[in-house]
Write an enzyme that holds these catalytic residues in place. Structure first.
Site, mmCIF file in Angstrom:
data_model
loop_
_atom_site.group_PDB
_atom_site.id
_atom_site.type_symbol
_atom_site.label_atom_id
_atom_site.label_comp_id
_atom_site.label_asym_id
_atom_site.label_seq_id
_atom_site.Cartn_x
_atom_site.Cartn_y
_atom_site.Cartn_z
ATOM 1 N N GLU A 290 13.488 3.020 -4.058
ATOM 2 C CA GLU A 290 12.470 3.910 -3.483
ATOM 3 C C GLU A 290 12.846 4.520 -2.138
ATOM 4 O O GLU A 290 12.115 4.400 -1.162
ATOM 5 C CB GLU A 290 11.146 3.138 -3.309
HETATM 6 C C1 TNX Z 1 7.579 -0.855 -6.210
HETATM 7 S S1 TNX Z 1 9.591 -2.292 -7.679
HETATM 8 C C2 TNX Z 1 8.465 -1.478 -5.337
HETATM 9 C C3 TNX Z 1 7.920 -2.401 -4.323
HETATM 10 C C4 TNX Z 1 6.422 -2.507 -4.379
HETATM 11 C C5 TNX Z 1 5.944 -2.517 -5.818
HETATM 12 C C6 TNX Z 1 4.462 -2.723 -5.961
HETATM 13 C C7 TNX Z 1 10.455 -1.948 -6.495
HETATM 14 C C8 TNX Z 1 11.875 -2.175 -6.612
HETATM 15 N N1 TNX Z 1 9.828 -1.448 -5.426
HETATM 16 O O1 TNX Z 1 8.324 -1.993 -3.042
HETATM 17 O O2 TNX Z 1 6.071 -3.681 -3.748
HETATM 18 O O3 TNX Z 1 6.317 -1.296 -6.396
HETATM 19 O O4 TNX Z 1 4.111 -3.078 -7.271
#
Ligand code: TNX
Length: 481
Positions: A290
């Protein structure tokens, strides 16, 4: 018949049972075999001292034949008759897995005495990597809470605890090279909690606790996004040099390190060098998820730098799915999670020799709502339905990513993000019962699995969760009474 979770590859019950009263446990002379004998006594509730009369449970290292020719180092064979019991395995790890099976076999006979039913178990895991990723950054969990999580992991034969140690809200591991990370960013978390961090000593002890249960710890420092805790402590990591503000919200994707700032590479070498030195296991997780505010070129180069730094420090690299966008060296472990995204980069990475760790969010994200009425669960809106126990159970890893050969899959890892998990009760309410389902997906051969069978077996686990004071969610389709 006793209920086993995860279900072993082969179980054959025979007649009779072995009373636990007076049973003694004997093992080979090595320290670890002797320790395992004590673990066995403890798991079975036997007196610490061995009595020389009566039946014995023999633990033996002798290269047990695996089920269907399996050569996993975790394979074991267990034979219980009315006269005694024998557990054989190729490694001490296999002995430990067999002991956890024995612990689950204990039941009461017609007179109410504790017994082991007569049985032959031949077992080995489907995948070596059977994990749980635990976010201790959004909310911090003290070592004793993590130990109780490890206890449940061990019961369900999980082998990897991945600790998400850093994020925008906090940096949770003290490092000698960069003390301000925890002095400044160890405090606080989402909401008004005080946060916290592990000292290096606490981290070592946690790993030791895990290792005694044959769980390997994989630490994650998430980069180049999810880095506000780092830039809050060290302003030199952002253009302009001013530390960023503390962040206690839930938003993701806004923070980043900058590859071309002069302080960035030394920071990576320091923190990954420290964590590599402090880690008993073979892997370090570099994050990579992300990053919404960085161009593809800088991102790709960042991932390769982090990979090089971790490899130079002597560890193997794991990263979230997004790292597949970079030109990854063969052997890199890529952790699949984003089921809504195009998986072409994953196929390309696997074709180049990457390995795949499966954490599909719609199956094994254990922070997700159980159902539409679940007010405090994680919620990704219309793009992601709730995740009930059956969703976590009923899926096939080989088919999880279209066009990927099952041979590239090294395992299954459940994940629990802690934005909405402020305390231990909420943590276990989210983990249980789904953790047991994910464990069975990772351990049991596909041909032996069925939702109905699992629902019947997992029901009995709730008695023990209650005994241990653990909260759980009474998922539908299971007769928890
Ligand atoms: C996505 S899954 C994220 C996390 C968040 C989560 C909440 C991933 C690799 N990154 O930073 O905590 O969604 O469900």
């Amino acid at each position: 018949m006793s209920s086993l979770v995860p279900l072993p590859a082969h179980v054959r019950t025979t007649d009779g049972s072995l009373p636990l009263a007076g049973l003694s446990v004997v093992a080979g002379p090595s320290d670890e075999e002797q320790r395992l004998a004590a673990v066995g006594r403890d798991l079975l509730g036997l007196a610490p001292a061995e009595s020389s009369e009566g039946a014995t449970l023999v633990l033996a290292l002798d290269g047990a034949a695996g089920p269907d020719g399996a050569r996993s180092p975790e394979r074991y064979t267990l034979e219980v008759t009315a006269a005694g019991a024998a557990l054989t395995a190729a490694t001490t790890e296999g002995l430990f897995r067999g002991l956890t099976t024995l612990a689950q076999l204990v039941t009461a006979d017609d007179e109410g005495r504790a017994v082991l039913p007569a049985v032959v178990v031949q077992d080995a895991p489907r995948y070596a990597w059977r994990g749980l990723s635990l976010d201790v950054a959004r909310h911090f969990f003290e070592p004793d809470v993590v130990e109780r999580v490890i206890d449940e992991m061990a019961r369900y034969k999980l082998s990897v605890l991945h600790l998400h140690l850093t994020d925008d809200q906090g940096w949770r591991l003290e490092l000698p090279s960069r003390p301000l990370l925890t002095e400044i960013s160890g405090k606080g978390e989402i909401g008004d909690g005080v946060g916290g961090f592990y000292t290096l000593d606490e981290f070592r002890r946690l790993q030791q606790y895990a290792a005694e249960r044959y769980v390997q710890v994989v630490p994650e420092f998430d980069m180049p996004g999810h880095t506000n805790a780092a830039t809050h402590a060290y302003g030199e990591l952002v253009p302009g040099g001013e530390p960023t503000a503390r962040f206690g919200g839930e938003e993701v994707g806004f923070s980043k390190l900058s590859l071309d700032l002069p302080e960035t590479e030394p920071f990576l070498r320091d923190v990954f060098g420290d964590i590599a030195a402090a880690t008993l296991g073979e892997y370090v997780h570099i994050g990579g998820d992300e990053v919404f505010t960085m161009g593809a070129d800088e991102y790709g180069r960042f991932v390769l730098l982090a990979h090089e730094v971790v490899t130079a420090a002597g560890k193997k690299v794991v990263g979230w799915q997004e790292i597949a966008e970079a030109e990854l060296p063969a052997g890199t472990v890529v952790q699949y999670w984003e089921v809504r995204k195009d998986t072409a980069p994953l196929r390309r990475a696997v074709a180049g020799g990457a390995k795949l760790l499966l954490s599909p969010a719609d199956r094994v994200y254990l922070d997700m709502k159980y159902d539409a009425d679940d007010a405090t669960g994680q919620d990704w809106g219309a793009s992601m339905p709730p995740v009930e126990l059956r969703d976590t159970y009923d899926w096939e890893p080989d088919a999880a990513v279209e066009g990927i050969d099952g041979d590239a899959v090294i395992g299954v890892e459940a994940a629990i993000w802690s934005e909405r998990i402020p305390d231990e009760d909420t943590l276990f309410m989210r983990l249980l019962p789904r953790l047991a389902a994910s464990a069975e997906v990772a351990w049991t051969p596909a041909s032996s699995r069925s939702w109905e069978g699992f629902a019947g077996r997992v029901a009995r686990e709730s008695a023990r969760w209650r005994e241990r004071g653990l909260t759980f969610h009474a998922s539908p389709g299971v007769d928890w009474a």
